[in-house]
Write an enzyme that holds these catalytic residues in place. Structure first.
Site, PDB file in Angstrom:
ATOM      1  N   VAL A  88      -0.179  -5.585  -2.383  1.00 44.41           N
ATOM      2  CA  VAL A  88      -1.001  -6.717  -2.806  1.00 44.41           C
ATOM      3  C   VAL A  88      -2.392  -6.617  -2.183  1.00 44.41           C
ATOM      4  O   VAL A  88      -3.398  -6.929  -2.833  1.00 44.41           O
ATOM      5  CB  VAL A  88      -0.325  -8.053  -2.409  1.00 44.41           C
ATOM      6  CG1 VAL A  88      -1.286  -9.213  -2.565  1.00 44.41           C
ATOM      7  CG2 VAL A  88       0.925  -8.282  -3.255  1.00 44.41           C
ATOM      8  N   GLY A  89      -2.434  -6.193  -0.937  1.00 47.02           N
ATOM      9  CA  GLY A  89      -3.730  -6.158  -0.256  1.00 47.02           C
ATOM     10  C   GLY A  89      -4.169  -7.540   0.178  1.00 47.02           C
ATOM     11  O   GLY A  89      -5.357  -7.837   0.260  1.00 47.02           O
ATOM     12  N   LEU A  90      -3.192  -8.418   0.447  1.00 47.17           N
ATOM     13  CA  LEU A  90      -3.465  -9.739   1.033  1.00 47.17           C
ATOM     14  C   LEU A  90      -4.403 -10.609   0.198  1.00 47.17           C
ATOM     15  O   LEU A  90      -5.249 -11.337   0.737  1.00 47.17           O
ATOM     16  CB  LEU A  90      -4.015  -9.574   2.460  1.00 47.17           C
ATOM     17  CG  LEU A  90      -2.953  -9.117   3.463  1.00 47.17           C
ATOM     18  CD1 LEU A  90      -3.574  -8.508   4.687  1.00 47.17           C
ATOM     19  CD2 LEU A  90      -2.074 -10.312   3.854  1.00 47.17           C
ATOM     20  N   CYS A 146      -2.974  -5.631   8.864  1.00 50.33           N
ATOM     21  CA  CYS A 146      -4.089  -5.348   7.953  1.00 50.33           C
ATOM     22  C   CYS A 146      -4.989  -4.267   8.560  1.00 50.33           C
ATOM     23  O   CYS A 146      -5.191  -4.252   9.772  1.00 50.33           O
ATOM     24  CB  CYS A 146      -4.954  -6.577   7.707  1.00 50.33           C
ATOM     25  SG  CYS A 146      -4.215  -8.174   8.110  1.00 50.33           S
ATOM     26  N   ILE A 207      10.368  -7.361  11.262  1.00 48.79           N
ATOM     27  CA  ILE A 207       9.311  -6.397  11.055  1.00 48.79           C
ATOM     28  C   ILE A 207       8.478  -6.748   9.814  1.00 48.79           C
ATOM     29  O   ILE A 207       8.982  -7.376   8.890  1.00 48.79           O
ATOM     30  CB  ILE A 207       9.880  -4.972  10.854  1.00 48.79           C
ATOM     31  CG1 ILE A 207      10.917  -4.945   9.727  1.00 48.79           C
ATOM     32  CG2 ILE A 207      10.498  -4.468  12.142  1.00 48.79           C
ATOM     33  CD1 ILE A 207      11.465  -3.579   9.373  1.00 48.79           C
ATOM     34  N   ASN A 208       7.215  -6.344   9.843  1.00 49.14           N
ATOM     35  CA  ASN A 208       6.429  -6.319   8.627  1.00 49.14           C
ATOM     36  C   ASN A 208       6.946  -5.152   7.773  1.00 49.14           C
ATOM     37  O   ASN A 208       7.901  -4.496   8.153  1.00 49.14           O
ATOM     38  CB  ASN A 208       4.941  -6.156   8.982  1.00 49.14           C
ATOM     39  CG  ASN A 208       4.031  -6.833   7.963  1.00 49.14           C
ATOM     40  OD1 ASN A 208       4.292  -6.774   6.764  1.00 49.14           O
ATOM     41  ND2 ASN A 208       2.969  -7.452   8.435  1.00 49.14           N
ATOM     42  N   GLY A 261      15.151  -7.509   5.118  1.00 50.40           N
ATOM     43  CA  GLY A 261      16.414  -7.316   4.417  1.00 50.40           C
ATOM     44  C   GLY A 261      17.386  -8.468   4.497  1.00 50.40           C
ATOM     45  O   GLY A 261      18.549  -8.312   4.146  1.00 50.40           O
TER      46      GLY A 261
END
Lengths: 320, 233, 320, 233
Positions: A88-90, A146, A207-208, A261
C-alpha cells in the site's frame, strides 16, 4: 449486505451479544479483551457496517502521516500460499483529517483507540505525535517500518541507533502510552526491541509484515508494481510467535502485543503463552470482516478454562 | 463459465457493476475473488467468469446444490437514473456487468440500451444481452474492436431520441480508447474499473486507481468512475 | 510400498520415463534440469526406494560435520499453517561415514552431488572441506546458518565479517565449485551475499529456513523442545522469492539456487523469473517423497513454452 | 474412532507396530499423520485413533467410499518369530498396534498371546483383542495400571509352557515402567515408541529417540526398539 464469513464457527457463535469475561491491561490502559485490530487493516468507514468496533480490546487505526500520502501506484497486492502480500505504501489522508474524522467518530462510540503514526523522517513522526498528544487517542503506536530519510532511506526499525534517537525524541512530546511496532526484517529483533524500550517505549507490538513477492508466470514479471510487499496472514504465525518469544525472553517486563497470523482464539492463545499481553488481528480481517470480533469472543471463551493465565492478563502481567 | 447462486439479499439489492466476493474453500488462497453480477432472476444471481487460476478453478468445479461463502453486493453501481440511451461498451471479462446493466435498463421505461461488445473470438454473450438490450452490436478481433463499432453507429446514436450515455467495462486500453472517443463527442461516460483487490469492502486500500481527487479505492469508491473523475481525455 | 502422493498431478504424469529437454549450468557444472533436492530433506537411504535420484539436476545431501553430530534431543518438529518447523540440529554421521557411504553410492548411480558442509567453528568447516576436496563430490554447499563459536555463537551467515573470513579460508582449500547457502534471518541479505561472493563463492543458494515456533495450547509450552526451529514449506514461498530477487538485483552475475516453498513446476518457474539459475525442493519431499522429481518434470514441460528462458538457463545465464 | 481402508498392498505387507501415513486434504496441514495398524482382514486395514486436532478430525469425518492418500506400511514391526507367550502390554493409543500383534500371533501355532491393556476409563479395545488373544486382562485408572496387572499375572507367566516376551506400546512413562518390570525379571521386551514425526520414511530425521547406538529415527529405525537398545533399566 449478506455477510457469510469464511470461518463456519462464526455462524454458531453469537458475536454480537458477548459479555466480556477476561479483560487485560496494556501499558496501564484497560482493554475489554486482549484482542485489537492491526494497523493497516482497519478503516472505520468500512468496518463499522459489520460490527460494533468498541467491543474490541482496542482499535488500531491506519498509520497517519503529517500530510496526506498517496501510497504506491498500480497493483498493490498479491496472494501467497496462506498469505496476503501488500504494498500500500501507507496511503492515508493525513493527521489533520484523522483528528476531525476517524478519531472523534471512534471515541464517540467508546472505542479504545490506538493511533498508529507513520513518517518518512523523524520530523514527520514528531509532527504527528505533537498533534496526537492533545487528542483523545488512548495510545500511540509508532510504525518504524516505513523507509525513513533520517535513517538513510532504510526503515528506522532496522537501525537501532536511529530508532533510539526517534523514540527518545517522541517520548518527550507526550505522556500517552507509546507502543513501538517492530519489523521482523532484522537479524535479531531483540536489538531494536531493547533500543525502543530504553528510549522510552511503553510497549512493543510485533511483528509487522515480512518482505515478500510473487511473480506472474505468464509475464515473467512481479505481480506487484512495487515488486516486493509485506507478507501477512496465516503463513506468518510461526514467525510472529518466535519473535514474541524472543523479545519476551530478552525483556521480561515490557508489555507486548503479538501480531501475525492470528485468525482464531486458539492462535491468539499461542501468542499469550509466548509472552504477549494482547494480540492484534490483521490480514484475517481482509478475508473475514468480523474476524477481530470473532477472535476476541473465541479467546474469551478459551480463557474460561485457563484461570491462571486470565488472572495474569487481568493484572497486566503475562504468562512468561 | 456461468455460475448462478441463490441469494435473496444480493438478488434484491445488486445493481449493475456491483460485484460479489467469492471465497475459495482452499485456505492457501485466502483472498476473496470478486465477480461482477451478470444477471438477476428472482432470487438467483448469475456470474460469468473465466478460469484464470486455481482459485477460480474451484468455482468452475462446483455442482448444483453446493454451498459457498460470498459477500456482497459490493461497490457503487452505474448511475442509470437519467433517461438516456445507455451505450454498453464492453470487452472480454467486462461483458458480464453490462449484461446486467442491459437487464436493469430494460426494466426502466424511460431509457433504452445499445450493447456494443467486443470479443476475442466467440461472441459468447450476445445471446444473453439480446434478451434485454434494445440493440446489440458485437465484433471480434478478426474485424476490429469496440471503437470500430462505435464509429459505425455514431450517427445512429446522435440521431436517437434519447441522449447517449456510455457505460463501459473491459481491459484498461479499451476503456481508455472508449473514454477518448466519448470525450471527443462530449458523450457522458462511466467506466467500471478492474483492479487486483484485497478485502473488497474498503478496509485494506489494496485496490486503488488514480483520479483527479487522488488515489481512490476501486472496491469501495468505485468500481464505477466517470471519465471526468479519472481525468481521462 | 503403496505410494500415493499428495499432489494428484503425480498420478497423471509419467515421472519415471522423462526425457530431459531443458538442462542448465550452475557455476560451470551441468545439471540435467534446474531442480535439485534441498539439504536436510534428502537421505539417500530413504529416498532411493521412491525414484532414481540421478534424474534430478542435483542431489544436495544432508550437512556433514567433521565428527558425527547427534542433533537436538526430544521433539524436533511442529506444523504451522502450510509449513513445517524443524529443529534437527544437523544430526549426521560425520564426513568420514559420508565419504564411504552416501557419496560413493550416489556417484555410482550417476547422480550430480552437491555435498553440504556444516560446522560449529571455522575449523570444523575446514576439516570437512579438506576431506571433500579430493572426493568425487561435484559441488560443495557451505551451510553458514549453524551456530558458530568462531562467530561468537551466532550463525556465520548473519555476520558478514565472519562469513568473509570463513569463505576466504575455504576457498583456498578446493577448486570445486563452492555454493554458500544463505540464511534469510538477516536485515539485508545482499550484505552476506556480497561478502560470500567477494570471498570466493561460486554460487549462492537461498533461502535457508526462517526462525519460527508453535505452542501447544493445552500445556502452554512450545511444541519443539528446542523452542524455536526453522520454518520451511509452501508458506515461505513469497519470502524466498523476494530474497532471490534482492540478491539478483545486487549481484547480476552470480549463479543463484532458489529455495523456499517450491512444490510445483510453476513455483520453480517463479524462482527462475526472479533471477535464479536453478531451484531446490525441500520441505515438499517430507509431504510427498517424489516431489523433487515431479517438480523437475513439471518445470521441464513448462519451459517448452518459454524458449527464451530455457535458452538462457542452458547457457548458465538467468532471466534477469 | 475406528477407520478401515481398502488397500491390498498394505493389507498384504503390514506387520504389527508398522504404521501408515495419512495425508489430510488441507494444504495448511501438509505433514502426514501416522496411524498404527490395528487389524487386517483380507484387503481391509483398520486403524483406531483419537481425534486430537483438526488434522485427525478430518479423518473422523470421512464417509464410506471416500478416497484418501496414504503411504505405507512404514517402520519395522515387532519381532514375533520365536515361539513365545507374547505379552501385549498397552495403554491409551498404544492399544491398536497390539490388537494387530494379537491377530498376527493368533495365526502362528507355535506362539500364544496375553493381552494386558490399561485404559483411562472405557475398556474400548477388549472386544477387538478378545478375538485373537489367548488371554485378555485389562484395567482402568480406577483400579491401577498395567504394572498392577503384570504383578497379578506374574506367576502365571512364569509357569506357562512358553517363555514370555513383552511387546509394548503406550505413553512413555508406562513403557518405561513396563521395561523396568521386565528387566527385573529378565523378560525380553520390545517397545514401540511414539514420537512427533515428519516424513515417516526416514529422510527428515525429525523423529528420533536416544538409544545405546545413538540417536535413531523412530519412523525408519523403529518404531520398535528392544529394551536393551533403548538402554532402559
Amino acid at each position: 449486505m449478506t455477510v457469510t464469513a469464511a470461518n463456519p464457527e462464526t455462524e454458531t457463535m453469537d458475536l454480537y451479544d458477548h459479555e466480556w469475561k477476561h479483560p487485560t491491561v496494556v501499558a496501564g490502559v484497560p482493554w475489554k479483551n486482549p484482542v485489537g485490530t492491526a494497523s493497516g487493516t482497519f478503516q472505520y468507514a468500512a468496518v463499522r457496517w459489520f460490527y460494533d468496533v468498541s467491543q474490541l480490546g482496542a482499535v488500531t487505526t491506519k498509520g497517519v502521516s503529517p500530510v496526506p500520502w498517496e501510497g504506491n501506484p498500480g497493483v498493490r497486492t498479491a496472494e501467497g500460499p496462506a498469505c496476503n502480500i501488500n504494498a500500500v505504501g501507507l496511503q492515508n489522508p493525513g493527521v489533520d483529517h484523522y483528528l476531525v474524522d476517524d478519531l472523534p467518530k471512534l471515541k464517540k462510540i467508546g472505542a479504545n483507540v490506538v493511533s498508529n503514526v507513520a513518517g518518512h523522517s523523524d520530523d514527520d513522526y514528531a509532527e504527528v505525535v505533537a498533534k496526537l498528544a492533545d487528542s483523545p487517542a488512548d495510545m500511540l503506536e509508532i510504525n518504524v517500518s516505513c523507509p525513513n530519510v533520517s535513517a538513510g532511506g532504510m526503515s528506522v526499525g532496522t537501525d537501532p541507533v536511529a530508532l533510539s534517537r526517534l523514540i527518545t525524541r517522541l517520548r518527550k512530546m507526550t505522556d500517552k502510552p507509546m507502543i513501538v511496532k517492530l519489523t521482523p526484517n532484522v537479524t535479531d529483533i531483540t536489538v531494536p526491541a531493547r533500543a525502543a524500550v530504553e528510549a522510552g517505549a511503553d510497549a512493543l507490538s510485533l511483528i509487522n509484515t515480512i518482505v515478500g513477492m510473487r511473480i506472474n508466470t505468464r509475464t515473467g514479471k512481479p505481480i506487484i508494481d512495487h515488486v516486493t510487499g509485506g507478507v501477512s496472514g496465516p503463513a506468518v504465525l510461526p514467525i510472529g510467535l518466535a519473535r514474541v518469544w524472543q523479545v519476551r525472553s530478552a525483556l521480561p517486563d515490557i508489555p507486548i502485543i503479538g501480531i501475525g497470523g492470528v485468525d482464531s482464539g486458539e492462535k491468539a492463545l499461542e501468542y499469550l503463552y509466548a509472552g504477549a499481553n494482547a494480540v492484534e488481528v490483521g490480514a484475517a480481517a481482509l478475508f473475514d470482516p468480523v474476524a477481530p470480533l470473532r477472535v476476541a469472543c473465541e479467546l474469551d471463551d478459551l480463557l474460561d478454562d485457563r484461570p491462571e493465565l486470565a488472572a495474569k492478563l487481568a493484572e497486566g502481567k503475562t504468562w512468561r | 463459465m456461468r455460475m448462478t447462486i441463490r441469494d435473496p439479499y444480493i438478488a434484491a439489492h445488486g445493481r449493475p457493476a456491483q460485484f460479489v466476493d467469492f471465497f475459495t474453500h482452499d485456505p492457501m488462497k485466502p483472498m476473496p475473488r470478486p465477480f461482477g453480477i451478470s444477471e438477476i432472476q428472482d432470487d438467483l444471481v448469475s456470474f460469468i467468469f473465466a478460469v484464470v487460476g486455481k482459485g477460480t478453478g474451484e468455482f468452475a468445479e462446483l455442482k448444483a446444490g453446493d454451498v459457498i461463502d460470498v459477500m456482497g453486493p459490493l461497490g457503487h453501481p452505474f448511475n442509470t437514473k437519467e433517461p438516456a440511451n445507455y451505450v454498453l461498451v464492453a470487452g472480454g471479462l467486462g461483458v458480464p456487468p453490462l449484461i446486467h446493466a442491459a437487464q436493469h435498463i430494460a426494466g426502466d421505461e424511460n431509457s433504452e440500451s445499445t450493447a456494443v461488445f467486443g470479443y476475442r473470438k466467440n461472441h459468447f454473450a450476445d445471446e444473453y444481452v439480446d434478451r434485454y438490450a434494445d440493440r446489440t452490436y458485437s465484433i471480434d478481433e478478426s474485424e476490429g474492436n469496440v471503437v470500430t463499432l462505435l464509429d459505425r453507429i455514431e450517427d445512429e446514436l446522435k440521431d436517437g431520441d434519447l441522449p447517449p450515455v456510455i457505460l463501459s467495462c473491459g481491459p484498461l486500453p479499451m476503456m481508455k480508447a472508449v473514454a477518448s472517443w466519448a470525450a471527443k463527442r462530449d458523450i457522458p461516460c462511466q467506466l467500471s474499473l478492474e483492479q487486483r483487490m484485497g478485502c473488497g469492502y474498503g478496509t485494506c486500500v489494496l485496490c486503488t486507481t488514480d483520479t483527479v481527487n487522488g488515489r481512490l479505492k476501486v472496491c469501495a469508491d468505485g468500481p464505477v468512475f466517470t471519465r471526468e473523475q479519472l481525468g481521462w481525455e
